[in-house]
Design a protein around this motif. Structure first.
Motif, short mmCIF file in Angstrom:
data_model
loop_
_atom_site.label_atom_id
_atom_site.label_comp_id
_atom_site.label_asym_id
_atom_site.label_seq_id
_atom_site.Cartn_x
_atom_site.Cartn_y
_atom_site.Cartn_z
N VAL A 34 0.85 -1.20 0.00
CA VAL A 34 0.00 0.00 0.00
C VAL A 34 0.89 1.25 0.00
O VAL A 34 0.67 2.19 -0.77
N ARG A 35 1.92 1.22 0.82
CA ARG A 35 2.84 2.37 0.89
C ARG A 35 3.50 2.60 -0.47
O ARG A 35 3.44 3.70 -1.03
N GLN A 36 4.11 1.56 -1.02
CA GLN A 36 4.86 1.76 -2.26
C GLN A 36 3.94 2.09 -3.44
O GLN A 36 4.23 3.00 -4.21
N ALA A 104 1.82 11.00 3.11
CA ALA A 104 2.40 10.08 2.12
C ALA A 104 3.41 10.84 1.27
O ALA A 104 3.25 12.03 1.01
N LYS A 105 4.44 10.13 0.84
CA LYS A 105 5.46 10.76 0.01
C LYS A 105 5.10 10.62 -1.47
O LYS A 105 4.20 9.88 -1.85
N TYR A 106 5.83 11.34 -2.29
CA TYR A 106 5.84 11.11 -3.74
C TYR A 106 7.27 11.39 -4.18
O TYR A 106 8.06 11.95 -3.41
N SER A 107 7.62 10.98 -5.40
CA SER A 107 9.03 11.02 -5.78
C SER A 107 9.62 12.43 -5.67
O SER A 107 9.05 13.41 -6.16
N SER A 108 10.81 12.48 -5.07
CA SER A 108 11.55 13.73 -4.89
C SER A 108 11.73 14.51 -6.19
O SER A 108 11.73 15.73 -6.19
N ILE A 109 11.83 13.79 -7.31
CA ILE A 109 12.19 14.44 -8.58
C ILE A 109 11.19 15.51 -9.00
O ILE A 109 11.55 16.48 -9.65
N MET A 133 13.93 1.95 -15.62
CA MET A 133 14.93 1.07 -15.00
C MET A 133 14.39 0.49 -13.69
O MET A 133 14.63 -0.67 -13.36
N ASN A 134 13.65 1.31 -12.96
CA ASN A 134 13.09 0.88 -11.69
C ASN A 134 11.84 0.01 -11.89
O ASN A 134 11.57 -0.91 -11.11
N GLN A 135 11.09 0.26 -12.97
CA GLN A 135 9.79 -0.40 -13.12
C GLN A 135 9.83 -1.71 -13.89
O GLN A 135 8.94 -2.54 -13.71
N SER A 203 20.95 3.18 4.27
CA SER A 203 19.80 4.01 4.67
C SER A 203 18.48 3.54 4.08
O SER A 203 17.43 4.12 4.36
N SER A 204 18.53 2.52 3.22
CA SER A 204 17.30 2.04 2.61
C SER A 204 16.64 1.04 3.55
O SER A 204 16.88 -0.16 3.50
N VAL A 205 15.78 1.57 4.43
CA VAL A 205 15.25 0.74 5.52
C VAL A 205 14.37 -0.41 5.05
O VAL A 205 14.29 -1.45 5.69
N HIS A 206 13.70 -0.21 3.89
CA HIS A 206 12.74 -1.23 3.46
C HIS A 206 13.32 -2.29 2.53
O HIS A 206 12.67 -3.30 2.28
N SER A 207 14.53 -2.04 1.99
CA SER A 207 15.01 -2.89 0.89
C SER A 207 15.08 -4.37 1.21
O SER A 207 14.59 -5.18 0.43
N ILE A 215 9.09 -8.01 -3.79
CA ILE A 215 8.43 -6.79 -4.26
C ILE A 215 9.50 -6.03 -5.05
O ILE A 215 9.28 -5.64 -6.19
N LYS A 216 10.66 -5.86 -4.44
CA LYS A 216 11.82 -5.31 -5.14
C LYS A 216 12.71 -6.48 -5.57
O LYS A 216 12.82 -7.47 -4.84
N ARG A 217 13.34 -6.35 -6.74
CA ARG A 217 14.22 -7.41 -7.24
C ARG A 217 15.69 -6.99 -7.20
O ARG A 217 16.58 -7.82 -7.37
N THR A 219 18.55 -3.84 -5.43
CA THR A 219 18.70 -2.76 -4.46
C THR A 219 18.65 -1.42 -5.20
O THR A 219 18.83 -1.35 -6.42
N ASN A 220 18.45 -0.35 -4.43
CA ASN A 220 18.43 0.99 -5.01
C ASN A 220 19.74 1.28 -5.74
O ASN A 220 19.75 1.86 -6.82
N ASP A 221 20.86 0.90 -5.11
CA ASP A 221 22.17 1.19 -5.72
C ASP A 221 22.39 0.40 -7.01
O ASP A 221 22.97 0.91 -7.96
#
Ligand code: FAQ
Length: 311
Positions: A34-36, A104-109, A133-135, A203-207, A215-217, A219-221
């Motif tokens: 729900v968050r993501q 709720a957040k939304y993308s910083s960009i 790349m992320n999707q 710092s990526s607490v949820h990864s 859900i993620k395949r 890492t952010n990096d």
């Protein structure tokens, strides 16, 4: 939630079985999605503003038609994503309240301004490029409705990326003034685009949990690196300079090493203090209020149909 349930759930995930809305799932899994998904939807909707700013000033009719279609696509992505999140038992109203209250957040960009037409090229090229790349890995997300929504979204994003790159190509091959405009847009959008992938490992607490749940395949990096590796040759082809003096090919890693990201700036923007955060939310709130009559009319209409059906 007992351990046997959690273990059985993890087994389904590990077997690459899709989880569907009515399947039993751990509360943490539901909450994470729900968050993501809702934050992803908010990003698409808020993301209409920076480019919407240039629809009335697009340089040609053809550019205007493409930009209009792109911005409409983003609105559509927001709607599929809100629908995907609703299958997890959260209402559209709740999600909207969370966005407008700042919970709720939304993308910083999308908190950076679009100052020139070059920025429209840079957003398509870099922001949509980063989004893809992320999707692409999210098309294999363990939660069925999110994964399926991502397939169509990615097809549309790849058209968006091409239209952005084509704007950059036209500018980069144009007059000195146009080249300078393209370079300036790259200078301002490069680092914020890298920040889209989120904080680094520590710092990526949820990864780690999101990766265990598939859900993620990546890492952010890892995704940030893939994006840089794909994008640097495109910048070279344009004859533009990536604004990072520390950018260097690392033969051993078969990947670019890059300079330090300004994480203070990232967190400032995420926490609401970027260049356009207030303006973006103010616009969104105004439009939401102005649209109240549409929601009321739709409800009244649905109510009438229900009464008629019952009569
Ligand atoms: N901005 O532990 P992690 C588009 C937050 S593309 C703001 O790493 P996670 C298309 C994060 O939410 C853009 N906040 O979190 C388009 C968390 O805070 P929370 C949208 C960020 O979830 C193109 C905290 O930091 N795409 O719209 C950002 O595992 C052109 C800790 O971070 C998506 O949303 C950030 N950049 O990984 C539209 C993709 N990064 O929630 C118009 C789906 C991190 O605990 C024009 N989302 N945070 O309060 C994802 O893949 C993930 O959620 C990440 C973050 C990778 C964004």
């Amino acid at each position: 939630e007992d351990e046997a349930f959690l273990a059985a759930f993890q087994e389904r995930i590990d077997a690459e079985m899709k989880i569907e809305p009515n399947d039993p799932m751990p509360e943490g899994y539901r909450k994470t999605l729900v968050r993501q998904i809702s934050q992803h939807a908010h990003s698409e909707v808020i993301g209409m503003q920076p480019e919407g700013n240039w629809i009335t000033r697009a340089p040609t009719l053809r550019r205007k038609a493409a930009l209009l279609a792109k911005v409409q696509d983003e609105g559509g992505h927001g709607l599929y994503l809100y629908s995907a999140a609703e299958t997890l038992g959260v209402s559209r109203e709740e999600m909207t309240d969370q966005l407008l209250s700042g919970a709720a957040k939304y993308s910083s960009i999308f908190n950076y301004p679009t100052l020139t037409w070059g920025d429209i090229g840079a957003i398509g090229w870099l922001v949509d490029g980063a989004a893809i790349m992320n999707q692409i890995p999210l098309c294999r997300c363990s939660f069925g409705p999110y994964a399926r929504a991502m397939i169509r979204v990615c097809k549309e994003e790849s058209f968006h990326q091409r239209q952005g790159y084509e704007i950059m190509m036209t500018l980069a091959r144009g007059s000195d003034e146009q080249k300078a405009m393209a370079q300036d847009a790259l200078d301002r959008y490069w680092w914020p685009s890298l920040m889209m992938f989120g904080p680094s490992e520590g710092s990526s607490v949820h990864s780690s949990q999101s990766m265990a749940w598939k859900i993620k395949r990546f890492t952010n990096d890892e995704l940030r690196d893939k994006f840089i590796n794909a994008t640097v040759p495109q910048a070279e082809y344009l004859g533009l300079t990536v604004p990072d003096p520390d950018l260097k090919w690392n033969e051993e890693r078969q990947s670019y090493d890059h300079g330090e990201i300004d994480w203070d700036e990232f967190w400032r923007v995420v926490k609401g203090d970027g260049p356009c955060n207030r303006e973006r939310l103010r616009n969104r709130t105004r439009v939401h209020e102005e649209g109240a009559w549409v929601r009321e009319a739709a409800l009244a209409h649905a109510e009438k149909r229900r009464e008629r059906a019952e009569a």
